[in-house]
Scaffold this active site. Structure first.
Site: not given
Ligand code: FAD
Lengths: 85, 588
Positions: B14, B16-17, B19, B119, B221, B240, B242, B252, B254-255, B286, B353, B387, B398
């Protein structure tokens, strides 16, 4: 010729996977695009799509939603198809 | 034939933020780190976050981590573990300022400090008055975070394996985690990534619901891989929602639309919120709005041919007001609901959400399971953050902006624990057991050889619709019971999926079949855990047990895939250094 097509189909498959995005809105638009006409991309369209897909998600969404003008006229025809999807 | 093996100090699944933040800690410590991602790192779902990252910097007025802690515990409806919550809230200012130093383009005040927005749920002095605590980079906070962290990782020489999908966890006979198997999408090759420490940062599984704000990639996954490897999933009943996502699309609305005077109607054109909340009507909180919408739909007053959504009417505001006060709404309604909302109502439904539950960890990011009488015994070599992890900071609900905080704090914390673990274990990697990775090879062989099987999209659709109808934002006992049966039955279809396209190169259909195996585990964990929890707490809202029941249910659920077994473990009400914040009624 056969090889050329194999390369092209590999490229199409790659673009198809790269249409999986971080923003739901783009997943939906690109999903509609592929369902509509995606498999029949010619080479220049595939090239345009590859360039659009290389953009950051937010920038691409701005283009698709018409919030920002298209930065390159060459991308316009494909962008129009995405917008219409 | 044994699988090819690649060896690292650490493997992170992973990008994302969470990882990326963890990877940076390890690479900066000079360790050899592999980060696997299904998509290019900056296209991870974190890019969707707009609202900001919460940290008590106190740049806009007095604030304290202790108040942030109170808000988080209250938000969690007292299901959050107070040690983990104290840890996160205390660390939050440090990780946010660190991110600023990494180059994150936060919005600023005139004096150069990070600007902070208000917020919902953020308060000063333990609920007394609102406080500005959310740090943003315009409306692209998640995007900016991913870019900043990715650049830093490139500098630190983290090795990225992009467009690789992890398939299964590899464990030793004693349970130690030794790495993962993964599929390279470009070639179809399966490789075993062996490591001294393995982190799951795979994000949420929001696609289990038919209506979801999550991108398609969020198939849970990490949860599926953990469950198949015998690790329980914690508190999966808490999701959670929306109130207003576009029906059928999830995008979404917006509210602010209701804030500006938009109203909700059932199929008879009745403004039903007048019945549920006579004073606040459509501006009720909500959960009240979501519950009312779900009740209307359940009682057959939903709109549309399937009576499955509610109508959000705003044409009475007039096009000028809509365009001026709600910019972008018309385009969104047109594109995703195919309606001009200056003329016709937008079809909406309560939309999933965020996943509060996940792989059980402590605040060090170590995965913990009950073993030998210890409810939280560490699984050696295994970590989870973001997450997909459950520390548990968010408990039953949350607080807004706490997910991004969690990514930074738990990403860093897991990274630090992994560095310690790797250093303590010396140079040698433990031996792989005989047949390591065979389970993945068998899973692929089953899929590739399946004849007369099930269509992946059809099975996924059935699961998503079952979850939405039986385990949505407001939960009814009869529907939950039927839901458990339906979701169990769907398992037989999941085990028989088939893909038409047998090619090995970027075969999206094949990848989706593999994702479905994971999505299913997350859905089943959610349904079974929700049916069993006979109370209302945070986001788990039951019609038949419509109150929190601390005497019986102040405890975490642990769901095991094997036989849908449920166990429970105590909530940690003891913070690290301060007094416990005792349960009380959660009113805003
Ligand atoms: C529309 C929206 C708005 C949001 N706004 C906010 C906000 O303003 N503030 C806030 O705090 N939170 C917000 N959230 C929640 C927040 O964005 C997420 O909870 C968070 O970004 C999840 O980050 P993560 O690092 O856990 O995973 P993700 O960013 O989801 O990354 C998952 C990673 O895992 C990888 N991956 C997954 N499965 C596999 C696999 N089998 N093999 C290899 N790689 C894999 C993907 O490629 C990806 O790189 C929002 C969510 C949504 C949907």
């Amino acid at each position: 010729m056969r090889q050329c097509e194999a390369v092209r189909s590999r490229e199409t498959q790659r673009l198809r996977w790269r249409s999986r995005r971080g923003l739901l809105e783009l997943d939906i638009v690109l999903g509609r695009f592929w369902a509509g006409c995606g498999e029949e991309l010619d080479e220049s369209e595939a090239g345009s799509l590859a360039r659009l897909l290389a953009m950051p998600d937010n920038d691409l969404l701005d283009l698709v939603m018409g919030r920002k003008p298209c930065p390159d006229p060459a991308l316009l025809p494909l962008l129009q198809r995405l917008k219409a999807a | 034939m044994p699988l090819p093996v690649r060896r690292f100090d650490a493997v992170i699944v992973g990008a994302g933020g969470s990882g990326l933040r963890a990877a940076l800690e390890l690479s900066n410590a000079g360790l050899k780190v592999a980060v696997l991602s299904k998509v290019f790192p900056t296209r991870s779902h974190t890019v969707a976050a707009q609202g900001g990252v919460g940290a008590a910097l106190g740049n806009m007025g007095e604030d304290s981590w202790h108040w942030h802690m109170y808000d988080t515990i209250k938000g969690s409806d007292w299901l959050g573990d107070q040690d983990a919550i104290e840890f996160m809230c205390r660390m939050a200012p440090e990780v946010v300022i660190e991110l600023e130093h990494f180059g994150m383009p936060f919005d600023r005040n005139d004096d150069g400090t990070v600007y902070q927005r208000p917020f919902g749920g953020h308060s000063a002095n333990f609920g007394e008055k609102p406080v500005q605590r959310s740090c943003c980079a315009a409306d692209r906070t998640g995007h900016a975070m991913l870019h900043t962290l990715y650049q830093r990782n490139v500098l630190a020489r983290t090795q990225f394996f992009v467009e690789w999908m992890a398939l299964d966890l590899v464990r030793a006979a004693d349970g130690t985690v030794l790495g993962v198997t993964a599929l390279e999408m470009e070639t179809g090759e399966v490789v075993l990534f062996q490591a001294k420490a393995t982190l799951f940062a795979t994000g949420g599984s929001g696609r289990i619901f038919a209506s979801s704000t999550n991108a398609f990639i969020n198939t849970g996954d990490g949860l599926g891989m953990a469950a198949r490897a015998g690790i329980p999933l914690e508190d999966m009943e808490f999701w959670q929602f929306h109130p207003t996502g576009v029906a059928g699309a999830g995008v979404l609305i917006t509210e602010g639309v209701r804030g500006e005077g938009g109203i909700l109607l059932n199929k008879d054109g009745e403004r039903f919120m007048e019945r549920y909340a006579p004073t606040m009507k459509d501006l009720a909180s909500r959960d009240v709005v979501s519950r009312a919408m779900a009740t209307e739909i359940k009682d057959g007053r939903g709109a549309g041919p399937n009576a499955d959504h509610i109508l959000l009417k705003l044409d009475h505001l007039g096009p000028e007001v809509i365009d001026k006060r709600l910019p972008g709404i018309r385009e969104i309604a047109l594109k995703f609901a195919n309606v001009d909302c200056a003329k016709d109502p937008i079809p909406v439904v309560p939309t999933c959400h965020y996943q509060m539950g996940g792989i059980p960890t402590n605040y060090r990011g170590e995965v913990v399971v009950p073993a030998g009488g210890n409810p939280a015994s560490v699984v050696p070599g295994f970590y989870a953050a973001g997450e997909c992890g459950c520390a548990s900071i968010h408990g039953a609900n949350r607080l807004g902006t706490n997910s991004l905080t969690d990514l930074l704090v738990m990403g860093k914390s897991a990274g630090m624990s992994m560095v310690d673990h790797i250093r303590a274990h010396g140079a040698a990697l433990p031996d792989l057991p005989k047949g390591a990775g065979e389970a993945s090879v068998a899973r692929l062989a089953r899929l590739d050889g399946q004849k007369g099987g099930e269509d992946v999209a059809a099975v996924r659709d059935e699961i998503q619709r079952t979850m939405q109808a039986h385990c949505g934002v407001f939960r009814f006992p009869d529907l939950l019971r039927q839901g458990v049966e339906k979701i169990r039955a769907a398992g037989e279809r999941v085990a028989r999926t088939q893909v038409g396209d047998r090619s090995k190169v970027f075969n999206t259909a094949r990848i989706e079949a593999l994702e479905l195996d994971n999505l299913y585990e997350a859905a089943r964990a959610t349904m079974v855990s929700a049916e069993a929890r006979k109370e209302t707490r945070g986001a788990h809202d039951r019609e038949d047990f419509h109150a929190r029941d601390d005497a019986q249910w102040l405890k975490h659920t642990l769901w095991y895939r094997d036989g849908d077994r449920l166990e429970y473990k105590a909530v940690n009400l003891k913070p690290l250094t301060v007094e416990s914040i005792e349960p009380k009624a959660r009113v805003y």
